[in-house]
Write a protein that holds these residues in place. Structure first.
Motif, PDB file in Angstrom:
ATOM      1  N   ARG A  92       0.829  -1.201   0.000  1.00 46.27           N
ATOM      2  CA  ARG A  92       0.000   0.000   0.000  1.00 46.27           C
ATOM      3  C   ARG A  92       0.867   1.257   0.000  1.00 46.27           C
ATOM      4  NH1 ARG A  92      -4.066  -1.321   4.869  1.00 46.27           N
ATOM      5  NH2 ARG A  92      -5.037   0.651   4.266  1.00 46.27           N
ATOM      6  N   ALA A  93       1.996   1.211   0.705  1.00 53.86           N
ATOM      7  CA  ALA A  93       2.864   2.384   0.777  1.00 53.86           C
ATOM      8  C   ALA A  93       3.473   2.705  -0.581  1.00 53.86           C
ATOM      9  CB  ALA A  93       3.961   2.152   1.809  1.00 53.86           C
ATOM     10  N   LEU A  94       3.853   1.671  -1.353  1.00 49.05           N
ATOM     11  CA  LEU A  94       4.498   1.905  -2.638  1.00 49.05           C
ATOM     12  C   LEU A  94       3.547   2.477  -3.674  1.00 49.05           C
ATOM     13  CD1 LEU A  94       6.750  -1.282  -2.914  1.00 49.05           C
ATOM     14  CD2 LEU A  94       7.389   1.008  -2.165  1.00 49.05           C
ATOM     15  N   SER A  95       2.252   2.445  -3.397  1.00 52.77           N
ATOM     16  CA  SER A  95       1.257   2.995  -4.334  1.00 52.77           C
ATOM     17  C   SER A  95       0.738   4.356  -3.894  1.00 52.77           C
ATOM     18  CB  SER A  95       0.085   2.014  -4.482  1.00 52.77           C
ATOM     19  OG  SER A  95      -0.599   1.859  -3.246  1.00 52.77           O
ATOM     20  N   MET A  96       1.308   4.934  -2.833  1.00 51.25           N
ATOM     21  CA  MET A  96       0.825   6.190  -2.287  1.00 51.25           C
ATOM     22  C   MET A  96       1.923   7.243  -2.320  1.00 51.25           C
ATOM     23  SD  MET A  96      -1.091   4.572   1.035  1.00 51.25           S
ATOM     24  CE  MET A  96      -1.827   6.110   1.561  1.00 51.25           C
ATOM     25  N   SER A  97       1.502   8.498  -2.382  1.00 53.02           N
ATOM     26  CA  SER A  97       2.443   9.622  -2.322  1.00 53.02           C
ATOM     27  C   SER A  97       1.648  10.896  -2.007  1.00 53.02           C
ATOM     28  CB  SER A  97       3.175   9.770  -3.654  1.00 53.02           C
ATOM     29  OG  SER A  97       4.123  10.811  -3.595  1.00 53.02           O
ATOM     30  N   PRO A  98       2.157  11.766  -1.158  1.00 51.02           N
ATOM     31  CA  PRO A  98       3.392  11.631  -0.383  1.00 51.02           C
ATOM     32  C   PRO A  98       3.177  10.748   0.834  1.00 51.02           C
ATOM     33  CG  PRO A  98       2.335  13.692   0.149  1.00 51.02           C
ATOM     34  CD  PRO A  98       1.483  13.067  -0.936  1.00 51.02           C
ATOM     35  N   LEU A  99       4.275  10.393   1.470  1.00 55.63           N
ATOM     36  CA  LEU A  99       4.215   9.526   2.645  1.00 55.63           C
ATOM     37  C   LEU A  99       4.796  10.244   3.858  1.00 55.63           C
ATOM     38  CD1 LEU A  99       5.395   6.153   1.079  1.00 55.63           C
ATOM     39  CD2 LEU A  99       3.067   6.734   1.785  1.00 55.63           C
ATOM     40  N   PRO A 100       4.262   9.969   5.031  1.00 53.16           N
ATOM     41  CA  PRO A 100       4.823  10.566   6.244  1.00 53.16           C
ATOM     42  C   PRO A 100       6.122   9.881   6.618  1.00 53.16           C
ATOM     43  CG  PRO A 100       3.084   9.045   6.814  1.00 53.16           C
ATOM     44  CD  PRO A 100       3.112   9.106   5.310  1.00 53.16           C
ATOM     45  N   PRO A 101       6.873  10.440   7.537  1.00 50.11           N
ATOM     46  CA  PRO A 101       8.086   9.759   8.014  1.00 50.11           C
ATOM     47  C   PRO A 101       7.733   8.496   8.782  1.00 50.11           C
ATOM     48  CG  PRO A 101       7.619  11.677   9.365  1.00 50.11           C
ATOM     49  CD  PRO A 101       6.652  11.735   8.212  1.00 50.11           C
ATOM     50  N   PRO A 102       8.698   7.609   8.999  1.00 50.84           N
ATOM     51  CA  PRO A 102       8.431   6.397   9.793  1.00 50.84           C
ATOM     52  C   PRO A 102       7.942   6.762  11.186  1.00 50.84           C
ATOM     53  CG  PRO A 102      10.545   6.228   8.667  1.00 50.84           C
ATOM     54  CD  PRO A 102      10.089   7.638   8.480  1.00 50.84           C
ATOM     55  N   PRO A 103       7.190   5.859  11.810  1.00 48.18           N
ATOM     56  CA  PRO A 103       6.650   6.160  13.148  1.00 48.18           C
ATOM     57  C   PRO A 103       7.752   6.313  14.180  1.00 48.18           C
ATOM     58  CG  PRO A 103       6.333   3.850  12.606  1.00 48.18           C
ATOM     59  CD  PRO A 103       6.841   4.511  11.362  1.00 48.18           C
ATOM     60  N   MET A 104       7.427   7.046  15.237  1.00 48.51           N
ATOM     61  CA  MET A 104       8.359   7.221  16.349  1.00 48.51           C
ATOM     62  C   MET A 104       8.237   6.038  17.304  1.00 48.51           C
ATOM     63  SD  MET A 104       9.963   9.990  15.718  1.00 48.51           S
ATOM     64  CE  MET A 104      10.787  10.167  17.301  1.00 48.51           C
ATOM     65  N   LEU A 105       9.357   5.650  17.890  1.00 53.81           N
ATOM     66  CA  LEU A 105       9.354   4.558  18.856  1.00 53.81           C
ATOM     67  C   LEU A 105      10.492   4.800  19.839  1.00 53.81           C
ATOM     68  CD1 LEU A 105       8.099   1.878  19.712  1.00 53.81           C
ATOM     69  CD2 LEU A 105       9.649   0.694  18.162  1.00 53.81           C
ATOM     70  N   ASP A 106      10.128   5.118  21.072  1.00 53.72           N
ATOM     71  CA  ASP A 106      11.126   5.410  22.094  1.00 53.72           C
ATOM     72  C   ASP A 106      11.625   4.124  22.743  1.00 53.72           C
ATOM     73  OD1 ASP A 106      10.859   8.150  21.678  1.00 53.72           O
ATOM     74  OD2 ASP A 106       9.183   8.289  23.082  1.00 53.72           O
ATOM     75  N   VAL A 107      12.881   4.130  23.116  1.00 48.96           N
ATOM     76  CA  VAL A 107      13.463   2.973  23.818  1.00 48.96           C
ATOM     77  C   VAL A 107      12.845   2.888  25.205  1.00 48.96           C
ATOM     78  CG1 VAL A 107      15.564   1.933  24.720  1.00 48.96           C
ATOM     79  CG2 VAL A 107      15.619   3.174  22.550  1.00 48.96           C
ATOM     80  N   PRO A 108      12.204   1.775  25.554  1.00 48.89           N
ATOM     81  CA  PRO A 108      11.561   1.680  26.873  1.00 48.89           C
ATOM     82  C   PRO A 108      12.598   1.580  27.991  1.00 48.89           C
ATOM     83  CG  PRO A 108      11.482  -0.441  25.755  1.00 48.89           C
ATOM     84  CD  PRO A 108      12.063   0.536  24.768  1.00 48.89           C
ATOM     85  N   ARG A 109      12.218   2.058  29.140  1.00 45.62           N
ATOM     86  CA  ARG A 109      13.070   1.917  30.314  1.00 45.62           C
ATOM     87  C   ARG A 109      12.809   0.586  30.989  1.00 45.62           C
ATOM     88  NH1 ARG A 109      12.830   7.828  33.392  1.00 45.62           N
ATOM     89  NH2 ARG A 109      13.770   9.062  31.690  1.00 45.62           N
ATOM     90  N   ARG A 110      13.797   0.124  31.719  1.00 41.90           N
ATOM     91  CA  ARG A 110      13.613  -1.118  32.461  1.00 41.90           C
ATOM     92  C   ARG A 110      12.556  -0.891  33.538  1.00 41.90           C
ATOM     93  NH1 ARG A 110      18.507  -0.313  30.873  1.00 41.90           N
ATOM     94  NH2 ARG A 110      19.770  -1.981  29.919  1.00 41.90           N
ATOM     95  N   PRO A 111      11.534  -1.733  33.568  1.00 42.06           N
ATOM     96  CA  PRO A 111      10.457  -1.520  34.546  1.00 42.06           C
ATOM     97  C   PRO A 111      10.915  -1.827  35.966  1.00 42.06           C
ATOM     98  CG  PRO A 111      10.117  -3.565  33.351  1.00 42.06           C
ATOM     99  CD  PRO A 111      11.286  -2.891  32.693  1.00 42.06           C
ATOM    100  N   LEU A 112      10.231  -1.234  36.922  1.00 41.96           N
ATOM    101  CA  LEU A 112      10.541  -1.465  38.328  1.00 41.96           C
ATOM    102  C   LEU A 112      10.397  -2.937  38.688  1.00 41.96           C
ATOM    103  CD1 LEU A 112      11.198  -0.379  41.159  1.00 41.96           C
ATOM    104  CD2 LEU A 112       8.734   0.064  41.457  1.00 41.96           C
ATOM    105  N   LEU A 113       9.439  -3.620  38.038  1.00 42.99           N
ATOM    106  CA  LEU A 113       9.218  -5.036  38.328  1.00 42.99           C
ATOM    107  C   LEU A 113      10.459  -5.866  38.019  1.00 42.99           C
ATOM    108  CD1 LEU A 113       7.284  -7.245  39.229  1.00 42.99           C
ATOM    109  CD2 LEU A 113       6.410  -7.355  36.877  1.00 42.99           C
ATOM    110  N   LEU A 114      11.280  -5.440  37.067  1.00 43.31           N
ATOM    111  CA  LEU A 114      12.491  -6.178  36.735  1.00 43.31           C
ATOM    112  C   LEU A 114      13.464  -6.159  37.912  1.00 43.31           C
ATOM    113  CD1 LEU A 114      13.550  -7.627  34.111  1.00 43.31           C
ATOM    114  CD2 LEU A 114      14.938  -5.586  33.738  1.00 43.31           C
ATOM    115  N   PHE A 115      13.607  -4.997  38.557  1.00 44.91           N
ATOM    116  CA  PHE A 115      14.498  -4.891  39.704  1.00 44.91           C
ATOM    117  C   PHE A 115      13.934  -5.649  40.911  1.00 44.91           C
ATOM    118  CE2 PHE A 115      15.310  -1.205  37.037  1.00 44.91           C
ATOM    119  CZ  PHE A 115      16.685  -1.248  36.914  1.00 44.91           C
ATOM    120  N   VAL A 116      12.606  -5.626  41.053  1.00 42.16           N
ATOM    121  CA  VAL A 116      11.974  -6.391  42.132  1.00 42.16           C
ATOM    122  C   VAL A 116      12.213  -7.883  41.933  1.00 42.16           C
ATOM    123  CG1 VAL A 116       9.771  -6.992  43.211  1.00 42.16           C
ATOM    124  CG2 VAL A 116      10.241  -4.613  42.581  1.00 42.16           C
ATOM    125  N   ALA A 117      12.078  -8.338  40.678  1.00 45.23           N
ATOM    126  CA  ALA A 117      12.311  -9.761  40.379  1.00 45.23           C
ATOM    127  C   ALA A 117      13.765 -10.130  40.651  1.00 45.23           C
ATOM    128  CB  ALA A 117      11.953 -10.053  38.925  1.00 45.23           C
TER     129      ALA A 117
END
Length: 476
Positions: A438-463
């Motif tokens: 679908r993307a190759l048949s469309m124009s213009p296109l937005p930039p790729p989506p944003m995705l932030d690096v997640p932080r280590r959850p508190l549950l990981l330290f509790v475990a």
């Protein structure tokens, strides 16, 4: 790291469980002599190493270890655990049982001009380990402080025996190839320097099995710029690990190694070559694999994939807890002070949870018509779709995605539990291919989506803290 995920890994996994049960729950050996615990540890460790070299030798080692532990056991639990370990190794060794003869003509290959000596590296490594094990025994005999090295000595002896058994098996398989009738197949082959490339067409001619194996003749038959297949006769069973000989005209190619990986490829009967697949044909979408939500989603709606949380957390906790218990028990066997044992367990748990975090909980993929964003074990990528983008999966729980200048490997294990919303590998591939088309048949296109690096959850330290505390209680 895929070699760690082979079926052979069931033996090391069973060995870790047996070690934790025997030394952690059942009290270890009844003999108070220091050598008993280290020899007992060695016979548990040896099959876990040997199985990657020779499954049959690993099964024998596991049985001998169980026999050794039976009189050393304090209670029946130790006996059941060690014999259970042996049963796992025996069942795995049964996978090496020769398959049923193929329903094709059989005849003996032509006699070779000479039978080469094969598996020399395994033979040299095996003898070296046996010499090292003998040196270890002599060291322990003259120095009581070297007793803990008995575990390594026993393991080295076992691995050396397995490597020698592997070398002997390869040499016997090569001799048997030319002494007994073998299945005969009409194939197409390319003779190249040090190895041959073989195509075994299917009965309908649409596909072919493609594989290669090393041969004794070092001279290439054809110039590299004029590589083409020739009619040939293959002697042997074309499957990974088997030994085959190839006859091309009046030339007999004698193998020096078994058949490697075998793949199935489209086949061009006229040219006698793998059929080239157009990119657009290869990247078609399987409508049956598209989820209704993906089929009806807007092209610019960001969608996300990650391993189902229940599965990811259970795997992470198992990795962290197993690492802490195993190394904590080893520290306890070595007679280290309690504080040092706790520190070792803490470091092992931290390393295990970090690995679980990066391999199970952290990875994720987000995409829409503008491109893809991915967070993997180490890196983060944002790439737009391109005409040469490709998405495939390898049937081993991984999706390989080529987008822009990046090649992304996305873990897609089977969804667990069954009610989880995680996509299967087929569903993820279909959703990504559909968005790309679908993307190759469309124009213009937005930039790729944003995705932030997640932080280590508190549950990981509790475990992690709970794991260190539990390890301290269990080991003591």
């Amino acid at each position: 790291m895929r070699w760690l995920m082979r079926v052979d890994t069931s033996v090391p996994a069973a060995g870790v469980v047996t070690f934790l049960l025997v030394f952690g729950l059942f009290g270890g050996p009844s003999d108070p002599a220091p050598a008993a615990r280290w020899v007992g540890l060695g016979v548990l460790l040896a099959p876990a190493l040997m199985v990657y070299a020779h499954r049959g030798a690993a099964a024998w080692a596991a049985v001998l270890g169980a026999v050794l532990w039976t009189p050393l056991a304090i209670n029946p639990g130790t006996v059941f655990a060690t014999w259970g370990y042996a049963v796992v190794a025996i069942l795995l060794s049964r996978l090496d049982k020769p398959p049923a003869p193929l329903p094709v003509p059989h005849r003996k290959p032509p006699s070779p001009y000479a039978v080469p000596h094969v598996a020399a590296p395994a033979e040299v490594a095996g003898f070296s380990l046996l010499v090292g094990a003998a040196a270890g025994v002599a060291w322990v005999a003259v120095d009581d402080a070297a007793v803990p090295w008995l575990a390594a000595t026993v393991s080295a002896f076992g691995l050396g025996c397995a490597l020698l058994a592997r070398a002997m098996r390869h040499q016997a398989a090569l001799r048997r190839l030319f002494l007994t009738p073998q299945p005969v197949h009409a194939v197409r082959a390319v003779e190249q320097e040090g190895y041959v490339h073989v195509l075994l067409p299917s009965e309908d001619g649409r596909t072919a099995l493609e594989f290669a194996f090393d041969v004794a003749e070092p001279e290439p038959r054809h110039d590299e710029d004029d590589v083409h297949t020739e009619a040939a006769v293959l002697y042997g069973d074309p499957r990974p690990g088997s030994w085959c000989a190839l006859e091309v005209g009046d030339r007999l190619h004698v193998p020096v190694g078994p058949v490697g990986e075998i793949i199935e490829v489209p086949y061009d009967v006229v040219e006698g070559l793998p059929r080239e697949i157009e990119d657009d044909e290869e990247q078609l979408v399987d409508p049956e694999s598209l989820r209704p939500a993906d089929r009806d989603a807007d092209a610019f709606q960001a969608r996300e994939h990650r391993i189902s949380p229940q599965r990811a957390w259970i795997a992470t906790i198992a990795i962290g807890l197993g690492a802490a218990l195993a190394l904590g028990e080893v520290a306890h066997l070595a007679g280290l002070p309690r504080d040092v044992m706790i520190a070792v367990a803490g470091v092992a748990a931290a390393a295990g949870y970090e690995f679980g975090w990066r391999s199970q909980l952290r990875p994720r993929l987000r995409w829409h018509a503008g491109g893809v964003a991915a967070i993997g074990f180490r890196d983060r990528n944002r790439e737009p779709w391109a005409t040469d983008s490709a998405i495939v999966h390898d049937d081993e729980g991984m999706v390989v995605l080529t987008a822009g200048e990046a090649v992304l490997t996305v873990p897609v294990p089977a969804p667990w539990p069954s009610r989880s919303h995680q996509r299967t590998a087929d569903q993820l591939v279909a959703a990504l291919r559909d968005t790309r088309i679908r993307a190759l048949s469309m124009s213009p296109l937005p930039p790729p989506p944003m995705l932030d690096v997640p932080r280590r959850p508190l549950l990981l330290f509790v475990a992690w803290a709970a794991t260190v505390a539990a390890t301290t209680l269990i080991v003591n």
